[in-house]
Design a protein around this motif. Sequence first.
Motif, PDB file in Angstrom:
ATOM      1  N   PRO B  61       0.810  -1.229   0.000  1.00 55.89           N
ATOM      2  CA  PRO B  61       0.000   0.000   0.000  1.00 55.89           C
ATOM      3  C   PRO B  61       0.841   1.274   0.000  1.00 55.89           C
ATOM      4  N   ILE B  62       1.758   1.382  -0.946  1.00 57.96           N
ATOM      5  CA  ILE B  62       2.559   2.605  -1.079  1.00 57.96           C
ATOM      6  C   ILE B  62       2.318   3.147  -2.478  1.00 57.96           C
ATOM      7  N   LEU B  63       1.615   4.293  -2.556  1.00 59.42           N
ATOM      8  CA  LEU B  63       1.115   4.770  -3.842  1.00 59.42           C
ATOM      9  C   LEU B  63       2.163   5.647  -4.510  1.00 59.42           C
ATOM     10  N   GLN B  69      -2.331   5.067  -8.139  1.00 61.69           N
ATOM     11  CA  GLN B  69      -3.178   6.095  -7.521  1.00 61.69           C
ATOM     12  C   GLN B  69      -4.588   6.086  -8.084  1.00 61.69           C
ATOM     13  N   THR B  72      -7.337   2.663  -6.446  1.00 59.68           N
ATOM     14  CA  THR B  72      -6.380   2.100  -5.489  1.00 59.68           C
ATOM     15  C   THR B  72      -6.929   0.863  -4.796  1.00 59.68           C
ATOM     16  N   ALA B  73      -8.220   0.893  -4.460  1.00 63.33           N
ATOM     17  CA  ALA B  73      -8.766  -0.135  -3.578  1.00 63.33           C
ATOM     18  C   ALA B  73      -8.698  -1.526  -4.179  1.00 63.33           C
ATOM     19  N   ILE B  76      -4.183  -2.811  -3.933  1.00 63.20           N
ATOM     20  CA  ILE B  76      -3.266  -2.903  -2.794  1.00 63.20           C
ATOM     21  C   ILE B  76      -3.755  -3.934  -1.790  1.00 63.20           C
ATOM     22  N   VAL B  77      -2.830  -4.399  -0.958  1.00 58.08           N
ATOM     23  CA  VAL B  77      -3.216  -5.272   0.146  1.00 58.08           C
ATOM     24  C   VAL B  77      -3.688  -4.396   1.305  1.00 58.08           C
TER      25      VAL B  77
END
Lengths: 234, 123
Positions: B61-63, B69, B72-73, B76-77
């Motif tokens: 979860p590092i955008l 971006q 996003t949902a 990412i974990v």
Amino acid sequence: MLRNSLYLVILAAFAVITFALVRNWQPAESLSPIAEHYATNGPAEVGAANLVTAVVVTYRGFDTLGEVTILFVTAAIIGFFLSLFHTESPEESSWLAPTSEICSTASKLLIPFMLVLGAYVFINGHLTPGGGFQGGAIIASAFVLMLLANPKSKLNHRIIALVESVSGVAFVFIGLLGIFLAGGFLDNRIINLGTFGMLISAGVIPLLYVFIGLKVGSELTNIIGHLQQTQKNR
Amino acid sequence: MHWFSLEYLALNLGILLILIGLWGIITRKNILRIIISFSLFDTGTHIVIVSIGYIRNRTAPILDTLALQQDTASKIVDPLPQALVLTAIVIGLGVTALLLVYALKLHETKKTLDIHRFNDLKW
């Protein structure tokens, strides 16, 4: 024999409990509702590229305050505990094995770089993996290397205590400012959120992480220093 | 074989570590080894918590890229277990430091680290 079988019974019971938990476990296919909120609204609300940092410092900032408090209490108890029972002075009959040439030379070269790396890690905590706790641990490891290279060197506990208390008070003060200037305690929108993904962004998160990093680094160094002072020389 | 996929492997490894830690805590006699077992137990719980938040084929979860971006949902974990584990690691460190200092003091009083020699509260 009875004791061994009791151990086995305890372990087997624990294994059965955890097996019951694991057996029907299905890996998640999508984010939980709260994580989805963090993922969709996090960049706009907090402005930190590292969502874990957004959760740690802002959404669950109160947890982090408690965490820092626990570390502080631990360092205080260790200092109190070690000085309470420590009677003989370390100067008497002190003989320590000389440090190897490699360790003492390498420490002179490495310590400045380790301090810079620690500062880099906690200043960039909102952009890259890392943050105040990790950076503070790196800074403390630089001091561990220093003590390994020169076992006789003394840490100045007054400076450590000063850095620790100033950064702790600053952390709480910035958190309190959030109540008056933004949405609530430890809200990071006191100052402008800035451009997403830049170094100066995400409101006060970089500032908070600098204080957390200094505080954690000085606390861990304090623990190491207390342990070093009580070590037996023979 | 889904039992060898990453999420199951991590979960089972974490639980195995917890069991090894528990075994060490109740069977070892040396206090330092009990503390090491405690650390294993601690690490096992961290692995279990992180593996629960893992979602297959997703990234951290590092955008830091534009592609991440947007939407996003679904990419990412879960960041929440990772944040909780960050807290847990720091607290585990504090508890381990306290245990070690306590072991140091115990060794100073009886000159031994054998847990069976500390039987002052036994009757």
